[in-house]
Write a protein that holds these residues in place. Structure first.
Motif, PDB file in Angstrom:
ATOM      1  N   THR A 245       4.496   8.993 -10.345  1.00  0.00           N
ATOM      2  CA  THR A 245       4.023   9.045 -11.409  1.00  0.00           C
ATOM      3  C   THR A 245       3.462  10.708 -11.718  1.00  0.00           C
TER       4      THR A 245
ATOM      5  N   THR B  66       0.841  -1.114   0.056  1.00  0.00           N
ATOM      6  CA  THR B  66       0.037  -0.083   0.066  1.00  0.00           C
ATOM      7  C   THR B  66       0.767   1.047  -0.082  1.00  0.00           C
ATOM      8  N   TRP B  67       2.070   1.152   0.816  1.00  0.00           N
ATOM      9  CA  TRP B  67       2.883   2.226   0.869  1.00  0.00           C
ATOM     10  C   TRP B  67       3.479   2.612  -0.473  1.00  0.00           C
TER      11      TRP B  67
ATOM     12  N   GLU C 230       2.510   1.632  -3.404  1.00  0.00           N
ATOM     13  CA  GLU C 230       1.846   1.789  -4.447  1.00  0.00           C
ATOM     14  C   GLU C 230       1.453   3.550  -4.378  1.00  0.00           C
ATOM     15  N   LYS C 231       1.410   3.986  -3.049  1.00  0.00           N
ATOM     16  CA  LYS C 231       1.042   5.357  -2.902  1.00  0.00           C
ATOM     17  C   LYS C 231       2.436   6.334  -3.451  1.00  0.00           C
ATOM     18  N   GLU C 232       3.643   5.819  -3.079  1.00  0.00           N
ATOM     19  CA  GLU C 232       4.821   6.238  -3.750  1.00  0.00           C
ATOM     20  C   GLU C 232       4.976   6.465  -5.058  1.00  0.00           C
ATOM     21  N   LYS C 233       4.546   5.264  -5.805  1.00  0.00           N
ATOM     22  CA  LYS C 233       4.445   5.080  -7.128  1.00  0.00           C
ATOM     23  C   LYS C 233       3.644   6.120  -7.650  1.00  0.00           C
ATOM     24  N   SER C 234       2.345   6.397  -7.191  1.00  0.00           N
ATOM     25  CA  SER C 234       1.460   7.308  -7.724  1.00  0.00           C
ATOM     26  C   SER C 234       1.938   8.504  -7.631  1.00  0.00           C
ATOM     27  N   ASP C 235       2.622   8.947  -6.533  1.00  0.00           N
ATOM     28  CA  ASP C 235       3.051  10.378  -6.097  1.00  0.00           C
ATOM     29  C   ASP C 235       4.284  10.650  -7.324  1.00  0.00           C
TER      30      ASP C 235
END
Length: 138
Positions: A28, A18-19, A21-26
Motif C-alpha cells: 500500500t 500477520t505476515w 498484513e505486513k506485506e499488504k501495508s508495504d
C-alpha cells in the motif's frame, strides 16, 4: 488455490495473517509512492513538451532572422542566443527521455503490478481467515 489444508493450528493462521498484513501495508505504501510518481511524470511530461515546442519555435524564428541580418554585433548576439536555445532544446529533450511517455508508461506498469499484488494478498488473507474459522470450529 493455496495449500492451506497443511495449516493445522490457529496460531499458524495468525502468523500467516500477520505476515500478510505486513506485506499488504508495504504494498500500500509502495502503491501510494508510485501513484504520486505517475502523476508527477504525467504533468512533467506535458510541461516539458510545451516548453520544448516553444524553444523549437524560437529557434526557427531566430534562424530566420539570422539569415536576413548582415554581419555585425547584432548578428553575433543573435548567434549566441541561438546557441543557448539549441542547448536548452538539448536539455529539454534529455529531460523528456527521463520524464516522457516511456517513463510514464513504465510507472503505469509498476502501478498495475502493485495493484495486482495487493489484490492477491487480499485473496490470501481471505483464504487464511476462512481456514482459521474452520480450525476454530473444530
Amino acid at each position: 488455490m493455496y495449500s492451506l489444508n497443511k495449516i493445522t493450528t490457529v496460531a499458524d493462521c495468525d502468523v500467516l495473517l500477520t505476515w500478510a498484513e505486513k506485506e499488504k501495508s508495504d504494498l500500500t505504501f509502495k502503491q501510494l509512492s508510485v501513484e504520486r510518481l505517475t502523476v508527477n511524470y504525467s504533468s512533467t511530461s506535458v510541461e516539458i513538451d510545451a516548453v520544448l515546442q516553444g524553444v523549437i519555435a524560437e529557434i526557427d524564428a531566430t534562424e530566420t532572422v539570422l539569415a536576413a541580418l548582415p554581419e555585425g554585433p547584432t548578428k553575433e548576439d543573435l548567434e549566441k542566443k541561438l546557441t543557448r536555445l539549441e542547448y536548452k532544446k538539448f536539455l529539454l529533450e534529455n529531460r523528456k527521455e527521463s520524464y516522457g511517455s516511456v517513463a510514464l508508461l513504465e510507472k503505469e506498469l509498476d502501478l498495475e503490478r502493485i495493484n495486482k499484488e495487493l489484490d492477491e494478498v487480499e485473496v490470501f488473507i481471505a483464504d487464511v481467515n476462512a481456514r482459521k474459522v474452520i480450525l476454530q470450529a473444530a
